[in-house]
Design a protein around this motif. Structure first.
Motif, PDB file in Angstrom:
ATOM      1  N   GLY A  41       0.810  -1.207   0.000  1.00 47.94           N
ATOM      2  CA  GLY A  41       0.000   0.000   0.000  1.00 47.94           C
ATOM      3  C   GLY A  41       0.843   1.256   0.000  1.00 47.94           C
ATOM      4  N   THR A  97       2.528   1.598  -3.602  1.00 54.39           N
ATOM      5  CA  THR A  97       1.672   2.127  -4.670  1.00 54.39           C
ATOM      6  C   THR A  97       1.272   3.575  -4.415  1.00 54.39           C
ATOM      7  OG1 THR A  97      -0.249   1.159  -3.555  1.00 54.39           O
ATOM      8  CG2 THR A  97       0.741  -0.105  -5.333  1.00 54.39           C
ATOM      9  N   ARG A  98       1.232   3.971  -3.136  1.00 55.33           N
ATOM     10  CA  ARG A  98       0.910   5.371  -2.838  1.00 55.33           C
ATOM     11  C   ARG A  98       2.036   6.315  -3.233  1.00 55.33           C
ATOM     12  NH1 ARG A  98       0.720   5.668   2.741  1.00 55.33           N
ATOM     13  NH2 ARG A  98       2.582   6.946   2.895  1.00 55.33           N
ATOM     14  N   HIS A 127      -8.423  -8.126   1.404  1.00 50.10           N
ATOM     15  CA  HIS A 127      -7.606  -7.201   0.609  1.00 50.10           C
ATOM     16  C   HIS A 127      -6.622  -7.975  -0.278  1.00 50.10           C
ATOM     17  CE1 HIS A 127      -8.630  -3.108   1.783  1.00 50.10           C
ATOM     18  NE2 HIS A 127      -8.803  -3.532   3.027  1.00 50.10           N
ATOM     19  N   SER A 155      -6.467  -7.867  -4.267  1.00 51.70           N
ATOM     20  CA  SER A 155      -5.242  -7.383  -4.909  1.00 51.70           C
ATOM     21  C   SER A 155      -4.681  -8.379  -5.918  1.00 51.70           C
ATOM     22  CB  SER A 155      -4.178  -7.089  -3.845  1.00 51.70           C
ATOM     23  OG  SER A 155      -3.703  -8.284  -3.261  1.00 51.70           O
ATOM     24  N   GLY A 191      -3.001   0.827  -8.203  1.00 55.01           N
ATOM     25  CA  GLY A 191      -3.180   0.656  -6.764  1.00 55.01           C
ATOM     26  C   GLY A 191      -3.961   1.816  -6.172  1.00 55.01           C
ATOM     27  N   ASN A 219      -4.459   3.074  -2.586  1.00 52.99           N
ATOM     28  CA  ASN A 219      -4.210   3.037  -1.146  1.00 52.99           C
ATOM     29  C   ASN A 219      -4.857   4.252  -0.478  1.00 52.99           C
ATOM     30  OD1 ASN A 219      -3.146   2.026   1.263  1.00 52.99           O
ATOM     31  ND2 ASN A 219      -1.355   3.357   1.112  1.00 52.99           N
ATOM     32  N   GLY A 267     -10.561   2.233  -1.049  1.00 54.59           N
ATOM     33  CA  GLY A 267      -9.744   1.802  -2.179  1.00 54.59           C
ATOM     34  C   GLY A 267     -10.136   0.439  -2.704  1.00 54.59           C
ATOM     35  N   ASP A 319       2.856   4.623   8.608  1.00 53.79           N
ATOM     36  CA  ASP A 319       2.841   3.272   8.041  1.00 53.79           C
ATOM     37  C   ASP A 319       3.865   2.378   8.738  1.00 53.79           C
ATOM     38  OD1 ASP A 319       1.008   3.726   5.607  1.00 53.79           O
ATOM     39  OD2 ASP A 319       2.498   5.311   5.402  1.00 53.79           O
ATOM     40  N   GLY A 342      -8.955   1.032   4.752  1.00 50.98           N
ATOM     41  CA  GLY A 342      -7.576   0.622   4.490  1.00 50.98           C
ATOM     42  C   GLY A 342      -6.971   0.023   5.742  1.00 50.98           C
TER      43      GLY A 342
END
Length: 642
Positions: free
Chosen positions: A92, A95-96, A163, A167, A179, A181, A185, A285, A426
């Motif tokens: 996540g 891709t962000r 998830h 995915s 993606g 995120n 999402g 994160d 998320g």
């Protein structure tokens, strides 16, 4: 000496390796290590798809943390390495910060540059999560796992499994899905998949469905006949070999345009420092990944430690995983924890110690250095199916909803809220929301405690909820009231209402009526309409006593310092147990009704019932009771009454 104690604590391998039973354990560890290593290779490749990095980097995540854990870890049975939930959380972030190429060029140069950036993001956030875990371990924050209840972890991992499933659809259908995120999402991802469904690669889809069916059937057989099988059937390995051979000889890449793993990089990269800019963008994160990774690994390790009767140290586990992620991130791996299925293989195939872990890392090393090229023709859809095949245990956790509803409705609500939060908000925001909600339920539980009226059961010294038993005895004029949680400012009003309901009358109303009656009596006496008799005595006071039993040690000293006691509220109102208080009340009644016993009231024998004794619960209920000292009840908060 203190130096030896510190060394044994920081390096647990020093304590168990010299005592290793070589002849008894080595064969089991070798067999277990080979099986676990083969599974680790395939899971490393499969979970790399969740991180959105080239598959070969999954092998680094399956290698370096194992070596570190061998030295610093305290569990003998968990298999350290990639875990789908963590891989998805890292993915996540990837891709962000590095979205797909929006220009649609798709050139090899662009793809290579994007992959390099994504590898750096994954490595940096892994390094950061390792630092967080290491600091938590150094500062003895291993207790943090208690704030992640089993129902929260179950709901979160179930949502993560959903998830993972979503995915992997793009690999199963071979679609170009960006993606998302962001909150909701998962909905945007599903919308993107189904809007392109007509472009799906039929060969990849058919392969995925066949592999999924085979994996699920064989895993079900492994579970059902695990007592009869000498070892679980290594279905992932067999499917991978078969799929790679078919893809190579049939040349599926050219004939059906399927996506394959491609050439795996051989050897290792030189260690790199994390990117400071990336670290600043993914602090939250990193903390989430650190906590979730530790919570899952510690939960699994605890299960095996109980089963095989040896201790594990939460703080040392934090240090071990922290150092493992720091080293793994430095060599461009991604976050590690433990996969439930892989740990199950290591334990069920006879693994005794982390020697099995070292053997498994040797298998991964052989693939990295020598035979990785054999996996080049393998379809990515096969890896996606293998990743989904490991989700069965997490998806089966849906069954816990009904069980939790019957056991504890609060835990059931926590599970559902955690699941929905992680699904729609998320994994990172969802986890924070779930923890906040769980803490809110703690506040609610303490604000609305369970209050019951107790009675003597079977004419013994046992007191339980009078609704649950038939053979009960309730002394006349006595109410035994229990509150199951400490009393404090937030729940005192609730406590007071429940107490009034249990007693059967409101003391304020009684006091108001008494005062009104006294004023009327005084007027009648002045006018000569009423003469004084002994029964006017009933209006002078309610003549009701309060007793408290089973409070915690040290409360009396605290009340003394607070100047709580006065002429009416005395230390003699406290008793060690419910039974002591009831016996005292009954004796007091006998003394009041018998002239002979009144003479004995001053003797040492009878005064022993008034002895002040320490007790166990009841955090400061007394301030609330002080102003209601005439309330008719016996307030008891005792461990014995549980």
């Amino acid at each position: 000496t203190w130096a030896k104690k510190i060394a044994l604590r920081l390096f647990p391998v020093v304590s168990w390796l010299p005592a290793y039973r070589f002849r008894e354990w080595i064969l089991n560890d070798i067999i277990s290590g080979i099986n676990t290593g083969l599974v680790a290779v395939l899971q490393g490749l499969a979970f790399a798809l969740l991180v959105n990095v080239p598959p070969s980097y999954g092998l680094y995540a399956a290698f370096f943390p194992v070596l570190v854990y061998f030295i610093f870890g305290t569990s003998r049975h968990i298999s350290v390495g990639p875990f789908p939930v963590l891989s998805l959380m890292v993915g996540g972030v990837v891709t962000r910060l590095v979205p797909d190429d929006s220009t649609g060029n798709g050139t090899s140069t662009n793809t290579s540059a994007i992959n390099d950036e994504r590898v750096m993001v994954a490595a940096s956030v892994t390094f950061l999560s390792g630092v967080v875990q290491l600091l938590l371990g150094i500062f003895q924050f291993g207790f943090i796992v208690i704030y992640l209840s089993q129902s929260l972890i179950s709901g979160f991992t179930t949502a993560a499994a959903i998830h993972v499933l979503v995915s992997q659809l793009k690999f199963m259908f071979q679609l170009s899905v960006p993606g998302f995120n962001v909150p909701f999402g998962i909905i945007y991802t599903l919308e993107s998949v189904f809007s392109q469904i007509t472009k799906a690669n039929v060969a990849d889809l058919v392969t995925s469905l066949i592999v999924l069916l085979i994996v699920f059937v064989v895993k079900e057989m492994n579970d059902r006949y695990k007592e009869k099988l000498p070892a679980p059937i290594p279905i992932e390995l067999l499917v991978t070999i078969l799929a790679a051979l078919i893809s190579y000889f049939v040349n599926l890449e050219e004939k059906f345009d399927v996506a394959v793993v491609g050439k795996l990089e051989e050897g290792f990269h030189a260690p790199v420092a994390p990117d400071a800019d990336i670290l600043q963008k993914c602090i939250g994160d990193g903390i989430s990944i650190a906590i979730v990774g530790f919570a899952v690994a510690f939960s699994v390790a605890k299960v095996y430690s109980i089963k095989h009767d040896y201790p594990i140290d939460g703080n040392q586990e934090l240090i071990a995983f922290g150092l493992g992620n720091i080293v793994g991130g430095s060599f461009k791996g991604f976050a590690s924890s433990t996969a439930l299925s892989r740990s199950g293989v290591q334990e069920s195939t006879g693994g005794k110690t982390q020697i099995a872990g070292i053997i498994s890392s040797v298998i991964v090393l052989v693939v990295i250095l020598a035979i990785g090229f054999l996996l080049a023709p393998l379809q990515k859809s096969v890896l996606a199916s293998l990743a989904l095949g490991n989700l069965k245990g997490m998806l089966m956790q849906f069954k816990e909803i009904g069980i939790l509803w019957r056991k504890d409705k609060y835990d059931c609500v926590i599970w559902v809220v955690t699941f929905l939060s992680a699904i729609f908000l998320g994994l990172d925001i969802g986890l924070a929301a779930a923890v906040a909600f769980q803490l809110l339920t703690v506040v609610i539980r303490s604000q609305i405690p369970s209050c019951t009226v107790l009675a003597n059961v079977g004419r013994s010294n046992i007191y339980r909820n009078r609704k649950d038993y038939t053979d009960i005895y309730e002394p006349e004029g006595v109410k035994i009231f229990r509150c199951s949680s400490p009393i404090f400012f937030a729940n005192i009003e609730f406590f007071r209402e429940k107490l009034i309901t249990a007693v059967g009358f409101n003391p304020l109303r009684v006091l108001r009526k008494r005062n009104k009656a006294l004023r009327k009596i005084r007027k009648m006496l002045k006018k000569g309409e009423l003469q004084v008799t002994p029964t006017l005595k009933e209006f002078v006071r309610l003549d009701i006593d309060i007793y408290i039993a089973g409070a915690y040690d040290g409360l009396l000293d605290k009340l003394e310092r607070s100047a709580f006691f006065d002429e009416e509220i005395k230390p003699s109102m406290f008793f060690l147990t419910i039974h002591d208080a009831v016996l005292h009340i009954l004796l007091k009644k006998d003394i009041a009704n018998s002239p002979k016993l009144k003479l004995a009231e001053v003797t040492p024998q009878s005064s022993s019932f008034l002895t002040l004794l320490p007790f166990q619960y009841c955090q400061a209920p007394c301030n609330a009771l002080h102003s209601y000292s005439s309330v008719c009840y016996l307030s008891l908060f005792s461990k014995d009454s549980h």
